[in-house]
Design an enzyme around this catalytic site. Structure first.
Site, mmCIF file in Angstrom:
data_model
loop_
_atom_site.group_PDB
_atom_site.id
_atom_site.type_symbol
_atom_site.label_atom_id
_atom_site.label_comp_id
_atom_site.label_asym_id
_atom_site.label_seq_id
_atom_site.Cartn_x
_atom_site.Cartn_y
_atom_site.Cartn_z
ATOM 1 N N SER A 1 -28.737 19.788 -44.293
ATOM 2 C CA SER A 1 -27.731 20.544 -45.042
ATOM 3 C C SER A 1 -26.316 20.102 -44.678
ATOM 4 C CB SER A 1 -27.947 22.039 -44.785
ATOM 5 O OG SER A 1 -27.166 22.823 -45.636
ATOM 6 N N ASP B 1 -33.312 23.249 -55.212
ATOM 7 C CA ASP B 1 -32.499 23.787 -54.122
ATOM 8 C C ASP B 1 -31.246 24.456 -54.685
ATOM 9 O OD1 ASP B 1 -30.973 24.318 -51.877
ATOM 10 O OD2 ASP B 1 -31.395 22.405 -50.910
ATOM 11 N N HIS C 1 -34.511 25.423 -49.408
ATOM 12 C CA HIS C 1 -33.431 24.656 -48.798
ATOM 13 C C HIS C 1 -33.758 24.248 -47.363
ATOM 14 C CE1 HIS C 1 -29.375 23.367 -47.892
ATOM 15 N NE2 HIS C 1 -29.317 24.209 -46.876
#
Length: 670
Positions: free
Chosen positions: A506, A589, A636
């Site tokens: 991320s 996502d 995610h």
């Protein structure tokens, strides 16, 4: 496996050199990862007055505490509750995420999550008067429930997720005739996230509204039949606080200490606002409070010492000046506390798990009134763990700041010069780098790797100021910290750039991507999962769900455009040789738009191709591999489906061993 896009980097047309058949050879290690991973897959449980409740693959069960023969009684059958056909059940795996018991064990509430996507279900099961006992009595079913707590046996407060936001609190009244749902609180500020919590003594239910820069808490006294929320302290900029309850007093953890760091305060429930807050405990300089629990007459703080080791600080609430420190094993990198059940004996004991990326969770029990710490660790297992070393280093960044680095290894540091190295990094949102037990990390260590965890600024490892230093205009400090950590590792005799890979998830992709633009020679390969790479483009797009929320972290696209453009990985790709990269993205996502990952990969491929083509053929080096693995789903944090997760890890292993030029690992002789 999903769609695998292999993008070439260079005119030589060198493909990712492992075929799917060769990648499948690494899948044999899925079995070993699976076996190691069993240690971390413990079932959720709650201790009631009369029964112990626990989860298994097929649902929720309970066992009578005082029964002579422990007979399991199934309360909830997941397949029967969901009502899906056999095809759907084979495709998706549902698991129990969270359970809550009503005060007198009349009802049980549970949330269920799906292994694919963000599907969530919520059910309430009646426990009293089950006739016959073998049947399940689901009295309420809801969708998208995020947090929930019982105020009484028949009243439950809960929040729901709308996209990525939770902004309202609802009250569910469970009655024999008809359930009633009413909205008791609705948040107007788009930056705030709302959830409900119950104090450990079950006397106070709180509605917690928080953002990265402010907090507000509303209290409901569960003994008051009206259950009307009352504001503790109106929100104000840069004030963060959380609270617990103790004998009609609030125990408050707030960032009102020196340097706007956390300290412990108290206030009467009758006068909860900030003018009534009285300091109870201020940590020593360099000690950072991570979390707080109130156990009996003691406040137990999870903290990081100046050495970055995790410790417990016990503060007697009747004599706070007599606070003392409980030392934990030096290898501990993660602590997970267990929510107390209904049983009285659990109220004076803190149960928690300790672990590290290569040490499976071990249960501990702290009895603060007796100053007693008990371990559930098996002595035979202790000897097996002794071969894993934890070394804590500090790297000096460009501005003189010392950045902690945790190094995990199986041989002395002086013997790591030729060892492959996997470096982990995050550095955003004030969150600590994830250092929970991870079976695939232990597998690497068993095969001669070293693992480094760089606690760069932007994270929360060294307190709130550690995060503030690398927000908005300070984002480049995180990149400089990462550079310093790598340089310190290499100069200390740990591995070399040609044997080093970086991995991030991320927002951790931002410092990694920026480093690759500035100093691509420092690593040989990069693994990125759900990577945030188009920072400027995302902050310019007001239609994205997190753009407004993230302005405190990254800045405003208009006012801070020059700063954003200076480090954004996508905007700073240049014609040069880059490390090989494996990027894993998820098509649904909601946090990381796939378009940004695709654009980054395209530009990177183009830059690498241009660089390779500019050199005469005799002088060309092998082109780096730029591999984009697009998986279905909206998770995610990666796949929750265990088989899919193992397959992804097999691909990552294959990529690392190929790009670092390592021989395929062989099974070691015992």
């Amino acid at each position: 496996m999903g769609l695998l896009c292999v993008l070439l980097g260079g005119s030589s047309g060198r493909l990712f050199t492992l075929s799917w058949g060769q990648i499948a050879q690494f899948a044999v290690y899925r079995h070993k990862i699976r076996m190691i991973g069993f240690a971390q897959r413990f079932c959720a449980s709650i201790c009631g007055h009369n029964y112990d409740y626990f989860t298994q693959n097929d649902g929720i069960h309970r066992i009578l505490k005082k029964g002579r023969k422990p007979v399991s009684e199934r309360l909830l059958d997941i397949e029967e509750t969901l009502g899906e056909d056999e095809t759907q059940r084979r495709r998706f795996q549902w698991t129990v995420q969270r359970m809550r018991l009503s005060p007198r064990e009349k009802h049980l509430a549970a949330s269920l999550t799906c292994s694919r996507g963000n599907n969530m279900r919520f059910v309430v099961v009646r426990l009293e008067g089950r006739n016959p006992p073998s049947t399940q009595h689901v009295v309420a079913t809801l969708e998208r429930v995020f947090s929930f707590e019982w105020a009484t046996d028949d009243v439950l407060f809960y929040t729901t997720l709308e996209g990525l936001r939770s902004r309202a609190v609802f009250r569910l009244d469970v009655t024999s005739s008809r359930n009633r749902i009413t909205c008791v609180y609705e948040e107007a500020d788009p930056d705030m996230f709302v959830e409900v919590a119950l104090s450990r003594d079950r006397q106070i239910l709180s509605i917690n509204c928080s953002s990265s820069s402010k907090s507000e808490v509303l209290l409901c006294d569960v003994k008051n039949s009206r259950l009307e929320p009352v504001v503790v302290q109106p929100r104000q900029r840069d004030l963060l606080f959380f609270l617990e309850h103790w004998k009609r007093r609030l125990i408050i953890l707030a960032n009102t200490g020196p340097g706007q760091e956390y300290q412990v305060l108290q206030a009467p429930v009758s006068e909860p606002s900030m003018p009534s807050w009285v300091p109870l405990f201020v940590p020593d300089p360099g000690t950072v409070i991570k979390d707080m629990e109130v156990i009996g007459d003691h406040c137990v703080l999870i903290a990081a010492a100046p050495t970055n080791e995790l410790i417990l600080i016990v503060v007697p609430l009747t004599h706070p000046k007599e606070a003392y420190v409980v030392q934990l094993p030096s290898w501990v990198c993660s602590i997970e506390t267990k929510k107390a059940g209904l049983a009285y004996e659990q109220q004076n004991v803190l149960e928690f798990l300790i672990s590290s990326p290569v040490h499976p969770p071990v249960s501990y029990r702290l009895h603060p009134d007796k100053k007693l710490l008990l371990s559930g660790r098996d002595d035979s297992r202790t000897k097996k763990q002794d071969k894993y070393f934890t070394t804590r280093l500090e790297a000096c960044s460009r501005d003189g700041t010392l950045v902690p680095v945790t190094l995990l290894h199986t041989v002395p540091v002086k013997s790591l010069r030729n060892a492959p190295l996997l470096v982990h990094v995050y550095g955003a949102y004030g969150r600590d780098l994830n250092m929970d037990f991870c079976p695939e990390k232990r597998l690497l260590l068993d095969h001669g790797w070293a693992l480094a965890y760089c606690h760069i600024r932007g994270g929360g490892e060294r307190g709130l100021s550690w995060h503030r230093q690398a927000c908005v205009e300070g984002k480049l400090k995180a990149v400089e910290d990462l550079h310093a950590c790598l340089h310190h590792l290499f100069s200390s005799g740990v591995s070399a750039p040609s044997l080093t890979a970086l991995t991030a998830h991320s927002a951790g992709a931002v410092p990694v991507g920026a480093l690759c633009n500035r100093d691509p020679h420092m690593v040989q390969a990069v693994l990125l999962q759900a990577p945030f790479l188009d920072v400027l483009g995302s902050m310019e797009n007001l239609e994205l769900s997190l753009t407004l929320d993230d302005r405190d972290e990254w800045g405003d696209a208009v006012r801070h455009r020059q700063v954003l453009a200076s480090y954004c990985p996508l905007n700073n790709i240049i014609t040069q040789r880059y490390p090989s990269m494996l990027l894993t993205a998820y098509s649904g996502d909601p946090r990381i738009p796939l378009a940004g990952v695709l654009k980054y990969t395209h530009l990177l491929k183009k830059a690498v191709h241009t660089h390779m083509s500019s050199k005469p053929k005799p002088e060309r080096e092998p082109a780096p591999n730029i591999v984009l693995n697009i998986q279905p789903g909206a998770n995610h944090l990666g796949p929750e489906d265990y088989e899919q997760m193992l397959t992804e890890e097999a691909l990552k292993l294959a990529f690392l061993y190929t790009e670092l030029g390592l021989d395929r690992p062989h099974k070691r002789k015992r």
